[in-house]
Design a protein around this motif. Structure first.
Motif, PDB file in Angstrom:
ATOM      1  N   LEU A   1     -30.125   2.748  -8.660  1.00  0.00           N
ATOM      2  CA  LEU A   1     -30.491   2.405 -10.035  1.00  0.00           C
ATOM      3  C   LEU A   1     -31.021   3.621 -10.787  1.00  0.00           C
ATOM      4  CD1 LEU A   1     -30.924   0.260 -12.232  1.00  0.00           C
ATOM      5  CD2 LEU A   1     -33.175  -0.196 -11.235  1.00  0.00           C
ATOM      6  N   LEU A   2     -31.950   4.339 -10.177  1.00  0.00           N
ATOM      7  CA  LEU A   2     -32.541   5.513 -10.836  1.00  0.00           C
ATOM      8  C   LEU A   2     -31.494   6.599 -11.081  1.00  0.00           C
ATOM      9  CD1 LEU A   2     -35.937   5.765  -8.888  1.00  0.00           C
ATOM     10  CD2 LEU A   2     -35.620   5.150 -11.293  1.00  0.00           C
ATOM     11  N   SER A   3     -30.639   6.833 -10.087  1.00  0.00           N
ATOM     12  CA  SER A   3     -29.620   7.891 -10.209  1.00  0.00           C
ATOM     13  C   SER A   3     -28.615   7.564 -11.312  1.00  0.00           C
ATOM     14  CB  SER A   3     -28.888   8.078  -8.877  1.00  0.00           C
ATOM     15  OG  SER A   3     -29.781   8.488  -7.867  1.00  0.00           O
ATOM     16  N   LEU A   4     -28.162   6.316 -11.365  1.00  0.00           N
ATOM     17  CA  LEU A   4     -27.149   5.951 -12.347  1.00  0.00           C
ATOM     18  C   LEU A   4     -27.724   5.904 -13.766  1.00  0.00           C
ATOM     19  CD1 LEU A   4     -25.175   3.236 -10.328  1.00  0.00           C
ATOM     20  CD2 LEU A   4     -24.457   5.570 -10.872  1.00  0.00           C
ATOM     21  N   VAL A   5     -28.986   5.478 -13.909  1.00  0.00           N
ATOM     22  CA  VAL A   5     -29.630   5.518 -15.224  1.00  0.00           C
ATOM     23  C   VAL A   5     -29.770   6.955 -15.691  1.00  0.00           C
ATOM     24  CG1 VAL A   5     -31.802   5.108 -16.452  1.00  0.00           C
ATOM     25  CG2 VAL A   5     -30.835   3.310 -15.001  1.00  0.00           C
ATOM     26  N   LEU A   6     -30.205   7.843 -14.785  1.00  0.00           N
ATOM     27  CA  LEU A   6     -30.334   9.261 -15.119  1.00  0.00           C
ATOM     28  C   LEU A   6     -28.976   9.868 -15.464  1.00  0.00           C
ATOM     29  CD1 LEU A   6     -32.152  11.731 -15.368  1.00  0.00           C
ATOM     30  CD2 LEU A   6     -31.914  12.104 -12.906  1.00  0.00           C
ATOM     31  N   PHE A   7     -27.927   9.444 -14.731  1.00  0.00           N
ATOM     32  CA  PHE A   7     -26.583   9.940 -15.012  1.00  0.00           C
ATOM     33  C   PHE A   7     -26.147   9.568 -16.428  1.00  0.00           C
ATOM     34  CE2 PHE A   7     -22.026   8.892 -15.213  1.00  0.00           C
ATOM     35  CZ  PHE A   7     -21.497  10.153 -15.007  1.00  0.00           C
ATOM     36  N   VAL A   8     -26.367   8.321 -16.816  1.00  0.00           N
ATOM     37  CA  VAL A   8     -25.982   7.876 -18.161  1.00  0.00           C
ATOM     38  C   VAL A   8     -26.739   8.675 -19.221  1.00  0.00           C
ATOM     39  CG1 VAL A   8     -26.039   5.935 -19.775  1.00  0.00           C
ATOM     40  CG2 VAL A   8     -25.315   5.565 -17.407  1.00  0.00           C
ATOM     41  N   ILE A   9     -28.030   8.866 -19.017  1.00  0.00           N
ATOM     42  CA  ILE A   9     -28.831   9.646 -19.974  1.00  0.00           C
ATOM     43  C   ILE A   9     -28.284  11.065 -20.102  1.00  0.00           C
ATOM     44  CG2 ILE A   9     -31.120  10.664 -20.387  1.00  0.00           C
ATOM     45  CD1 ILE A   9     -32.299   8.138 -18.994  1.00  0.00           C
ATOM     46  N   LEU A  10     -27.942  11.678 -18.973  1.00  0.00           N
ATOM     47  CA  LEU A  10     -27.399  13.049 -18.992  1.00  0.00           C
ATOM     48  C   LEU A  10     -26.062  13.101 -19.726  1.00  0.00           C
ATOM     49  CD1 LEU A  10     -28.168  14.134 -15.302  1.00  0.00           C
ATOM     50  CD2 LEU A  10     -29.144  15.161 -17.357  1.00  0.00           C
ATOM     51  N   GLN A  11     -25.215  12.098 -19.487  1.00  0.00           N
ATOM     52  CA  GLN A  11     -23.868  12.139 -20.062  1.00  0.00           C
ATOM     53  C   GLN A  11     -23.883  11.971 -21.576  1.00  0.00           C
ATOM     54  OE1 GLN A  11     -21.173  13.018 -17.824  1.00  0.00           O
ATOM     55  NE2 GLN A  11     -23.169  13.381 -16.908  1.00  0.00           N
ATOM     56  N   VAL A  12     -24.745  11.087 -22.072  1.00  0.00           N
ATOM     57  CA  VAL A  12     -24.751  10.845 -23.522  1.00  0.00           C
ATOM     58  C   VAL A  12     -25.508  11.932 -24.279  1.00  0.00           C
ATOM     59  CG1 VAL A  12     -24.527   8.352 -23.237  1.00  0.00           C
ATOM     60  CG2 VAL A  12     -26.823   9.358 -23.392  1.00  0.00           C
ATOM     61  N   SER A  13     -26.231  12.790 -23.566  1.00  0.00           N
ATOM     62  CA  SER A  13     -27.023  13.823 -24.247  1.00  0.00           C
ATOM     63  C   SER A  13     -26.399  15.211 -24.145  1.00  0.00           C
ATOM     64  CB  SER A  13     -28.449  13.852 -23.675  1.00  0.00           C
ATOM     65  OG  SER A  13     -28.429  14.169 -22.286  1.00  0.00           O
ATOM     66  N   ARG A  14     -25.230  15.324 -23.510  1.00  0.00           N
ATOM     67  CA  ARG A  14     -24.610  16.645 -23.317  1.00  0.00           C
ATOM     68  C   ARG A  14     -23.302  16.746 -24.104  1.00  0.00           C
ATOM     69  NH1 ARG A  14     -25.881  19.023 -17.335  1.00  0.00           N
ATOM     70  NH2 ARG A  14     -28.119  18.605 -17.400  1.00  0.00           N
ATOM     71  N   PRO A  15     -23.019  17.959 -24.644  1.00  0.00           N
ATOM     72  CA  PRO A  15     -21.783  18.124 -25.419  1.00  0.00           C
ATOM     73  C   PRO A  15     -20.521  18.098 -24.554  1.00  0.00           C
ATOM     74  CG  PRO A  15     -22.961  20.212 -25.206  1.00  0.00           C
ATOM     75  CD  PRO A  15     -23.865  19.165 -24.649  1.00  0.00           C
ATOM     76  N   ASN A  16     -20.615  18.547 -23.289  1.00  0.00           N
ATOM     77  CA  ASN A  16     -19.456  18.562 -22.383  1.00  0.00           C
ATOM     78  C   ASN A  16     -19.799  17.796 -21.107  1.00  0.00           C
ATOM     79  OD1 ASN A  16     -17.648  20.287 -23.955  1.00  0.00           O
ATOM     80  ND2 ASN A  16     -19.177  21.887 -23.553  1.00  0.00           N
ATOM     81  N   PRO A  17     -19.824  16.456 -21.178  1.00  0.00           N
ATOM     82  CA  PRO A  17     -20.236  15.664 -20.013  1.00  0.00           C
ATOM     83  C   PRO A  17     -19.170  15.640 -18.921  1.00  0.00           C
ATOM     84  CG  PRO A  17     -19.497  14.212 -21.757  1.00  0.00           C
ATOM     85  CD  PRO A  17     -19.464  15.605 -22.326  1.00  0.00           C
ATOM     86  N   LEU A  18     -19.598  15.293 -17.722  1.00  0.00           N
ATOM     87  CA  LEU A  18     -18.661  15.127 -16.608  1.00  0.00           C
ATOM     88  C   LEU A  18     -17.677  14.004 -16.915  1.00  0.00           C
ATOM     89  CD1 LEU A  18     -17.965  15.868 -13.600  1.00  0.00           C
ATOM     90  CD2 LEU A  18     -19.489  13.996 -12.950  1.00  0.00           C
ATOM     91  N   ILE A  19     -18.182  12.890 -17.426  1.00  0.00           N
ATOM     92  CA  ILE A  19     -17.355  11.752 -17.850  1.00  0.00           C
ATOM     93  C   ILE A  19     -17.777  11.371 -19.261  1.00  0.00           C
ATOM     94  CG2 ILE A  19     -16.792   9.320 -17.450  1.00  0.00           C
ATOM     95  CD1 ILE A  19     -17.155   9.753 -14.502  1.00  0.00           C
ATOM     96  N   ASN A  20     -16.816  11.266 -20.141  1.00  0.00           N
ATOM     97  CA  ASN A  20     -17.100  10.910 -21.531  1.00  0.00           C
ATOM     98  C   ASN A  20     -17.303   9.403 -21.629  1.00  0.00           C
ATOM     99  OD1 ASN A  20     -17.308  10.618 -24.277  1.00  0.00           O
ATOM    100  ND2 ASN A  20     -15.156  11.068 -24.697  1.00  0.00           N
ATOM    101  N   LEU A  21     -18.569   8.971 -21.552  1.00  0.00           N
ATOM    102  CA  LEU A  21     -18.873   7.538 -21.615  1.00  0.00           C
ATOM    103  C   LEU A  21     -18.628   6.964 -23.002  1.00  0.00           C
ATOM    104  CD1 LEU A  21     -22.174   7.393 -19.507  1.00  0.00           C
ATOM    105  CD2 LEU A  21     -19.840   6.945 -18.747  1.00  0.00           C
ATOM    106  N   GLY A  22     -18.444   7.842 -23.993  1.00  0.00           N
ATOM    107  CA  GLY A  22     -18.180   7.384 -25.355  1.00  0.00           C
ATOM    108  C   GLY A  22     -16.903   6.585 -25.481  1.00  0.00           C
TER     109      GLY A  22
END
Length: 516
Positions: free
Chosen positions: A248-269
């Protein structure tokens, strides 16, 4: 995708393009097949490796954990290494690990080799999906997705049958040897079909390592949590609680990282895109239906009807083989029926077959499942060919890798979540129904007294008759629990059908399926 085509292809695909796509599909087929192929042979493998039933479960779990970690990393690795280099490397790794599995000398070595097989096989599934998007123009996309449908539905359908047959006739080692001939053909096709490109090592300086670590840790822990939770009695186990918390903690942190970075690992958008977001919900339901059905049916036939692996395989084949005939016709149907209606109809048929499976009784066995399996076999190709098209119709080529990763992760997670829920549901509802039935099974009940007298006459004494009656009540309670489980699968598929109906229409070039 960096390092590969960023523009949507419009011309006719070349022979090399088709060979590349078909070779990748063969790899995806093998990777999905190997998820299921050990299931009917686990007892033999456990016996050879001196492992208990609980220990043996890690033979499947290790593969699934490694696979789900690799799926989202594939798009990044394609950018880094090029599609050709990655495809050939993971194909060689898959073959090598398959051979190592056949040579395993104890449980620990088998778990390590299965994890390596799952890690390399995990890249083959999104690679096939991605190559369909970047190699085939819109008007050939339906054909590509039809090929992908074979890997997603036919492979798990024949896996237990093939594994059981090979084990019975040749030995469990041959479920791993079988990967070698198609694996060599796949490597040859990838070497010919994919163009050479230089690796982009400079991406190592700008890669999202925090995203890679949090996603791998989150998905890995979540998969083990789902696979082992039921066996460890869920929150009664400190290990399971710890795994769930880390996931839970890892996946929440992953989502936060992805939506806050210009070049994410996976574009959750891309989840905000209407079609992709809705089909992601449907993909979860599809995974639950696909893997949940393949979990429930063999378990019911083995536990209640005492079927062996080959007999179970014969029942499941009634779902597998018709799909090979039906899948090529789905792109043709798409020329006259809108894909989302075709997909919704597929979910309706699949859901109906699940509800039809939920009318079990002690005499409901293999023959009664045949028409239900055929209905399921008609519905599944209608879903698998169309849902991928609906999901990716409005996705930009540079997001092909993200779309492939998310779509395949969600289907696999749907299956893992579904199996965990169904296993827990079966146990819980069996206990509830047993307590309910036990209240009615009292000597003052004329029907119970008559049955007890009959059993006493057959077995010679009242103690044996009471034991047999208890066994019958347990079996009836289990059958009622299986009915509930099949109904839950049907409800999940109904929700998926509604999600698909809410998607928007496809562009004409894609909807036509075979040409402009």
């Amino acid at each position: 995708m960096a390092g590969d085509q960023l523009i949507r292809p419009t011309g006719e695909p070349s022979r090399r393009d088709w060979i590349a796509v078909m070779s990748a599909m063969l790899g995806a087929f093998m990777a999905v097949l190997d998820i299921q192929i050990t299931n009917s042979s686990l007892k033999d493998i456990q016996g050879a490796l001196s492992a208990t039933l609980e220990e043996g479960s890690w033979i499947s779990t290790s593969y699934l954990v490694a696979e789900i970690i690799m799926i989202p990393l594939t798009a990044w690795l394609v950018q880094l290494l090029s599609a050709r280099r990655l495809a050939v490397w993971v194909s060689l790794g898959f073959l090598a690990s398959s051979l190592l599995c056949s040579m395993a000398w104890n449980l620990e070595s088998m778990i390590v080799f299965r994890a390596l097989q799952g890690f390399t096989g995990g890249a083959l599934i999104p690679l096939a999906f991605t190559l369909t998007l970047i190699k085939l123009p819109d008007h050939h996309r339906a054909k590509g997705m039809a090929l992908f449908a074979i890997t997603a539905t036919f492979a798990p359908s024949i896996g237990p049958t093939l594994g059981g047959w090979l084990t019975e006739n040749w030995g469990w080692e041959y479920i791993f040897y079988i990967n070698v001939p198609p694996g060599l053909l796949m490597i040859a096709g990838l070497l010919y079909g994919l163009e050479k490109k230089a690796p982009h090592w400079e991406l190592l300086k700008t890669s999202d390592y925090a995203g890679i670590v949090t996603l791998a840790l989150g998905l890995g822990c979540l998969q083990v949590f789902l696979e082992e939770g039921h066996r460890k009695d869920w929150l009664e186990s400190s290990l399971i609680v710890g795994l769930g918390s880390v996931a839970l903690l890892s996946l929440v942190l992953f989502v936060i990282l992805q939506v806050s970075r210009p070049n994410p690992l996976i574009n959750l958008g891309i989840l905000r895109e209407r079609n992709f977001g809705l089909t992601s919900i449907a993909s979860l339901g599809m995974g639950l239906g696909l893997y949940g059905s393949i979990y429930l049916l063999p378990l019911y036939l083995a536990q209640i009807q005492n079927y062996n692996a080959l007999q179970i395989g014969e029942v499941i084949m009634w779902m597998g083989l018709p799909q090979l005939v039906l899948i090529p016709f789905v792109p043709k149907l798409m020329k006259v029926i809108p894909p989302k209606l075709l997909c919704a109809a597929g979910f309706a048929l699949f859901g109906f077959s699940s509800f039809a499976s939920g009318v079990l009784n002690p005499d409901f066995a293999g023959d009664q499942f045949h028409p239900i399996q055929i209905i399921r076999a008609i519905g599944q190709p209608m879903i698998m060919v169309t849902i991928s098209l609906i999901a990716t119709a409005y996705i930009q080529p540079q997001d092909a890798g993200s779309a492939s990763s998310l779509f395949n992760i969600l289907r696999n997670l749907g299956g893992a979540i579904g199996i965990a829920l169904l296993a827990t549901l079966l146990d819980a509802r069996t206990k509830v129904y047993f307590d309910y039935l036990r209240e009615a099974v009292v000597p003052s009940n004329p029907q119970v007294a008559e049955r007890l007298n009959l059993l006493t006459g057959q077995l010679g004494n009242e103690t044996a008759a009471l034991g047999k009656l208890n066994e019958i009540v347990h079996q009836q309670a289990a059958i009622m629990a299986y009915n509930d489980a099949f109904h839950c699968v049907g409800i999940a598929l109904g929700i998926s059908m509604l999600a698909v109906l809410l998607t928007r229409a496809l562009p004409k070039g894609i909807q036509g399926g075979g040409g402009h």
